[in-house]
Design an enzyme around this catalytic site. Sequence first.
Site, PDB file in Angstrom:
ATOM      1  N   HIS A 299      35.584  32.221  48.085  1.00 38.85           N
ATOM      2  CA  HIS A 299      36.918  32.162  47.474  1.00 38.85           C
ATOM      3  C   HIS A 299      37.847  33.123  48.193  1.00 38.85           C
ATOM      4  CE1 HIS A 299      35.104  35.601  45.437  1.00 38.85           C
ATOM      5  NE2 HIS A 299      36.248  35.894  44.820  1.00 38.85           N
TER       6      HIS A 299
ATOM      7  N   HIS B 225      39.676  35.737  47.317  1.00 43.36           N
ATOM      8  CA  HIS B 225      39.918  37.142  46.990  1.00 43.36           C
ATOM      9  C   HIS B 225      39.560  37.977  48.222  1.00 43.36           C
ATOM     10  CE1 HIS B 225      39.745  36.607  42.338  1.00 43.36           C
ATOM     11  NE2 HIS B 225      40.973  36.527  42.799  1.00 43.36           N
TER      12      HIS B 225
ATOM     13  N   ASP C 209      31.819  34.850  43.336  1.00 44.31           N
ATOM     14  CA  ASP C 209      31.902  35.531  42.051  1.00 44.31           C
ATOM     15  C   ASP C 209      31.950  34.483  40.943  1.00 44.31           C
ATOM     16  OD1 ASP C 209      32.355  37.614  43.786  1.00 44.31           O
ATOM     17  OD2 ASP C 209      34.316  38.115  43.071  1.00 44.31           O
TER      18      ASP C 209
ATOM     19  N   HIS D  34      35.617  31.270  38.223  1.00 44.17           N
ATOM     20  CA  HIS D  34      36.202  32.560  38.570  1.00 44.17           C
ATOM     21  C   HIS D  34      37.714  32.485  38.340  1.00 44.17           C
ATOM     22  CE1 HIS D  34      36.060  36.488  40.252  1.00 44.17           C
ATOM     23  NE2 HIS D  34      36.533  36.198  41.443  1.00 44.17           N
TER      24      HIS D  34
ATOM     25  N   ASP E 197      38.168  40.757  48.911  1.00 41.63           N
ATOM     26  CA  ASP E 197      36.854  41.372  49.160  1.00 41.63           C
ATOM     27  C   ASP E 197      35.813  40.344  49.603  1.00 41.63           C
ATOM     28  OD1 ASP E 197      36.981  40.347  46.576  1.00 41.63           O
ATOM     29  OD2 ASP E 197      35.636  41.825  45.702  1.00 41.63           O
ATOM     30  N   HIS E 198      36.244  39.097  49.768  1.00 42.12           N
ATOM     31  CA  HIS E 198      35.316  38.060  50.247  1.00 42.12           C
ATOM     32  C   HIS E 198      35.760  37.416  51.563  1.00 42.12           C
ATOM     33  CE1 HIS E 198      32.708  37.960  46.633  1.00 42.12           C
ATOM     34  NE2 HIS E 198      33.777  38.589  46.160  1.00 42.12           N
TER      35      HIS E 198
ATOM     36  N   HIS F  53      27.339  42.808  44.178  1.00 37.04           N
ATOM     37  CA  HIS F  53      28.765  42.793  43.789  1.00 37.04           C
ATOM     38  C   HIS F  53      29.037  43.795  42.672  1.00 37.04           C
ATOM     39  CE1 HIS F  53      32.795  41.068  42.794  1.00 37.04           C
ATOM     40  NE2 HIS F  53      32.771  40.791  44.095  1.00 37.04           N
TER      41      HIS F  53
HETATM   42 ZN   LIG Z   1      36.629  37.427  43.245  1.00 36.04          ZN
END
Ligand SMILES: [Zn+2]
Length: 301
Positions: A60, A62, A210, A140, A64-65, A268
């Site tokens: 996804h 976000h 996530d 998510h 941090d990914h 995570h």
């Molecule tokens: Zn996320």
Amino acid sequence: MKLTILGCHSASPRYNSNPTAQVLEVRGHLFLIDCGEGTQVQLRRFKVKFSRIRHIFISHLHGDHFFGLVGLISTFRLLGREAELHVYGPKGIKEAITIQLKLGKSWTNYSLIFHELGGKEAELIYQDDKVTVHTIPLRHRVYCNGFLFREKLGDRKLNIDAALKRNVSMSYYSKIKQGFDVENEDGVLISNNELSLDPDIPKSYAFCSDTAYQPEIIDQIKNTSLLYHESTFLSEHEELAEKTKHSTAKQAAEIAKKAEVGTLLLGHYSGRYGNHEVFKKEAEQIFSNVELAADGMSIEF
Ligand SMILES: [Zn+2]
């Protein structure tokens, strides 16, 4: 299969706690799964031969990914990469990456191929003669998929001792592996069962990060050899987990138990908890075979 964790923490990168990224080695492939900021540094640090990466799977959008993706793509260009690079991720990922390359006049000199995802059901997104990759729809705050990597059933294995004993010509060995009965040098037909052994049981890996607690995935990941499931929070913050569409260690363990997976790997982690052992303790009350992901660790299974 061999999984190497490059980063397994949530939110911002810190010294020695990197955001999500993993490499999965399977049947000659090196798949990169998520690409948080600093992933290319981690690839170098843990001596992964990253020029071998041909397929990158992004869960996804976000940061941090995937904030490490444009940097890695750019480094491949600087290293003179020629091989194609396939990127699988949510709709919008192509725009997010290409606008940066365009404004920096840094187009790649290799083929960069985006496979944008928008489906709500699990779908097959990659396969060859050895492996398949399916999406695992997750729940998510933004559109998000996990990924299920499965080995295909391989050929039967040659029982070399039996083949020599029964005087079978080497020229029939590949036929034996394909399951055929063959004649030996004396013209006698030998049954395949006598000359071959069952292939290895195919391994599988499910990456789920996530997501809020999502029991709908259980059927799809049933009996998976290894399940990576996020556990951002502990049960004491279950309400916060639901609000932010994340899971607790207990919920991850419930999924692992109901799906009867081999091993549950947690990660995570939220930075609010000092010691990750508490995640393991909580999960082990539900499911016995729990491991904690840590940056730099490898698991062979
Ligand atoms: Zn996320």
